[in-house]
Scaffold this active site. Structure first.
Site, PDB file in Angstrom:
ATOM      1  N   HIS A  78      11.438 -11.255 -81.757  1.00  0.00           N
ATOM      2  CA  HIS A  78      11.228 -10.813 -83.146  1.00  0.00           C
ATOM      3  C   HIS A  78      12.320 -11.385 -84.034  1.00  0.00           C
ATOM      4  O   HIS A  78      13.494 -11.412 -83.675  1.00  0.00           O
ATOM      5  CB  HIS A  78      11.096  -9.304 -83.258  1.00  0.00           C
TER       6      HIS A  78
ATOM      7  N   ASP B  69      20.510  -8.221 -82.605  1.00  0.00           N
ATOM      8  CA  ASP B  69      19.172  -7.630 -82.721  1.00  0.00           C
ATOM      9  C   ASP B  69      18.479  -8.121 -84.004  1.00  0.00           C
ATOM     10  O   ASP B  69      18.586  -7.482 -85.030  1.00  0.00           O
ATOM     11  CB  ASP B  69      19.278  -6.104 -82.736  1.00  0.00           C
TER      12      ASP B  69
ATOM     13  N   GLU C  19       8.846  -6.075 -86.255  1.00  0.00           N
ATOM     14  CA  GLU C  19       9.049  -5.401 -84.968  1.00  0.00           C
ATOM     15  C   GLU C  19       9.785  -4.095 -85.156  1.00  0.00           C
ATOM     16  O   GLU C  19       9.469  -3.079 -84.506  1.00  0.00           O
ATOM     17  CB  GLU C  19       9.835  -6.319 -84.027  1.00  0.00           C
ATOM     18  N   GLU C  20      10.780  -4.101 -86.049  1.00  0.00           N
ATOM     19  CA  GLU C  20      11.629  -2.923 -86.216  1.00  0.00           C
ATOM     20  C   GLU C  20      10.875  -1.740 -86.813  1.00  0.00           C
ATOM     21  O   GLU C  20      11.337  -0.600 -86.735  1.00  0.00           O
ATOM     22  CB  GLU C  20      12.832  -3.271 -87.101  1.00  0.00           C
TER      23      GLU C  20
ATOM     24  N   ASP D 129      14.798 -10.006 -76.529  1.00  0.00           N
ATOM     25  CA  ASP D 129      15.234  -9.076 -77.575  1.00  0.00           C
ATOM     26  C   ASP D 129      16.617  -8.548 -77.192  1.00  0.00           C
ATOM     27  O   ASP D 129      16.763  -7.841 -76.201  1.00  0.00           O
ATOM     28  CB  ASP D 129      14.225  -7.925 -77.673  1.00  0.00           C
TER      29      ASP D 129
ATOM     30  N   HIS E  91      21.839  -1.621 -84.585  1.00  0.00           N
ATOM     31  CA  HIS E  91      21.262  -1.165 -85.847  1.00  0.00           C
ATOM     32  C   HIS E  91      22.326  -0.754 -86.875  1.00  0.00           C
ATOM     33  O   HIS E  91      22.103   0.140 -87.683  1.00  0.00           O
ATOM     34  CB  HIS E  91      20.276  -0.020 -85.625  1.00  0.00           C
TER      35      HIS E  91
END
Length: 475
Positions: free
Chosen positions: A125, A137, A171-172, A200, A287
């Site tokens: 992603h 990420d 994707e998130e 990922d 994140h």
């Protein structure tokens, strides 16, 4: 990686790189039983150069590359430009249903060589969260994938199978881009995809070495490469159902992939094996705004990029140009029964997680028989045995549990390839656990054949035939 749920009490940790092991060149890989050719070494400095570009893009666009922002669109433009310059036909696929309003497109690139009926697909992603630039990420997976695509174009080997690359949007927000892609394919087009590999978070600073569906046939080349480095990889339990491979699993397409971990905490045993800090998250900046270029484990990134190349060469490159002569990975789809019932046909109600009859590995198996009455149950799958396999065998694990006694065969289990019986077992062969069994498939090299497993019971006393971990192997 998509966040499945909020993690309470997240603790900050000192960012530590994983313990390093001696580098191993990707020119050849020695596994437990053979030495096989592999892909060229993928230059990790070039992978990091892509990360630098993605970081700069985030910096020019509010500090992030979320799917609905200009940072994502500029990321798409960068990846697309590099691919087109290398000779790829690149398609932007707008996500017209299921995606967040305003989300950018998926990006699909296919190398124009190899059998279009046998597609090996690699994806990552490209979007990140709003909180930061998303370098691990998932700039890490996106950059490693991009440099692999460019390396393939530069090497331009003769291809056995078709290779398709994808960079996913949204994707998130729920795996939306990949879900849309797989849903948009016809059943015929899905059937052409023989395996999907997902990447990922492959550079987590306190990470481990994780493989999706590590015991599956699809995972075999990925595991072989990391095993050759002495990494002792583990199953990616944290990532199950949380990244884009899940969209493919839902349609019975075999999947695997690399990951180094997200917010879950490293165990003491893992720290002893891989280095890093026990009790801290694999990625302390998961994140968060600190997921920057300083949040990259270069050693892990290098090992993932080279493992992708090794898998690509093993699955798709023509024999004699660096590929394995007999690539059996993924020949049997869903051989461990962990991904639903497809592509198995027949008595598919026998497939599942069965109380009282544990699987050999994982949670699911195929329980044939065990009814205690006159019955016949069977499952089948059509496979193509690679033409390069001068020796090939069908491998499966079988547990036979019976109420019958004596030496007479009342209830039978047969294994067939087409109309030829490969093996016959019965209640007489019952035992306390699983036994690995095999049958010769060498005569079917280069052919497509239907494998069928059938249990037949007489009118009384149960015999269960529990089948698991079916695969085709070389030798």
């Amino acid at each position: 990686m998509k966040r499945r749920f909020a993690v309470a009490g997240f603790s900050l940790a000192v960012v530590l790189s994983c313990g390093t092991l001696p580098a191993v060149a990707a020119d050849s890989v020695t596994t437990a039983d053979t030495t096989v050719s592999a892909a060229p070494d993928v230059d990790v400095n070039k992978v990091k150069a892509h990360l630098n570009e993605l970081s700069a893009i985030a910096g020019r666009n509010g500090g992030n590359r979320r799917s609905t922002g200009q940072g994502y669109d500029d990321s798409v433009a960068y990846v697309k430009g590099r691919l087109q310059a290398a000779g790829y036909t690149v398609t932007e696929q707008p996500c017209t249903s299921g995606c967040t309003s305003g989300a950018g497109p998926n990006l699909i690139a296919e190398w124009p060589a190899g059998d279009a009926g046998n597609v090996i697909m690699f994806g990552a992603h490209l979007d990140g969260v709003s909180a930061g630039p998303g370098m691990n990420d998932n700039g890490s997976g996106s950059a490693a994938l991009l440099e692999n695509a460019l390396t393939l174009a530069q090497q331009d080997p003769a291809m056995r199978n078709r290779v398709r690359f994808a960079w996913w949007t949204d994707e998130e927000q729920g795996l939306n881009g990949s879900d849309f892609y797989v849903r948009s394919l016809s059943s015929t087009e899905r059937a052409r995809i023989k395996a999907y590999y997902n990447f990922d978070m492959v550079a987590s600073t306190n990470g481990g070495y994780f493989i999706n569906h590590i015991t599956s046939s699809a995972a075999a080349p990925m595991k072989a490469y990391w095993d050759s480095l002495g990494l002792q990889p583990e199953e990616n339990t944290e990532g199950a159902g949380r990244s884009d491979d899940y969209s493919f699993e839902q349609y019975g397409i075999p999947t695997s992939g690399y990951a180094m971990g997200a917010s879950a905490r490293k165990t003491s045993a893992q720290a002893a094996k891989w280095g890093g800090t026990a009790g801290s998250g694999y990625d302390p900046c998961y994140h968060r705004s600190c997921d920057t270029l300083t949040n990259i484990n270069t050693t892990g990134l290098d090992r993932a990029a080279d493992g992708i190349a090794y898998t690509l060469w093993q699955r798709a490159v023509e024999t004699g140009t660096g590929g394995g002569e007999c690539d059996t990975a993924g020949v049997v789809g869903n051989g461990g029964f962990e991904s639903g019932t497809s592509p198995w046909t027949g008595s598919t109600g026998t497939i599942g997680a069965h109380a009282g009859q544990p699987a050999h590995t994982g949670a699911r198996s195929a329980w044939l028989g065990g009814n205690g009455s006159t019955s016949t149950e069977s499952i089948s799958q059509t496979v193509t045995v690679p033409a390069g396999c001068s020796q090939a065998s069908l491998s499966y694990w079988l547990h036979i549990d019976t109420e019958e006694s004596g030496s007479r065969a009342y209830d039978r289990f047969t294994v067939k390839a087409g109309g030829t019986t490969l093996a016959t077992l019965s209640n007489v062969d019952a035992g306390s656990g699983y036994v690995q069994r095999s049958a010769d498939l060498s005569a079917y090299a280069g052919q497509t054949v239907t494998l069928t497993f059938t249990a037949t019971e007489d009118y009384s006393l149960r015999t269960s035939f529990v089948l698991d971990d079916v695969s085709v192997r070389s030798g």
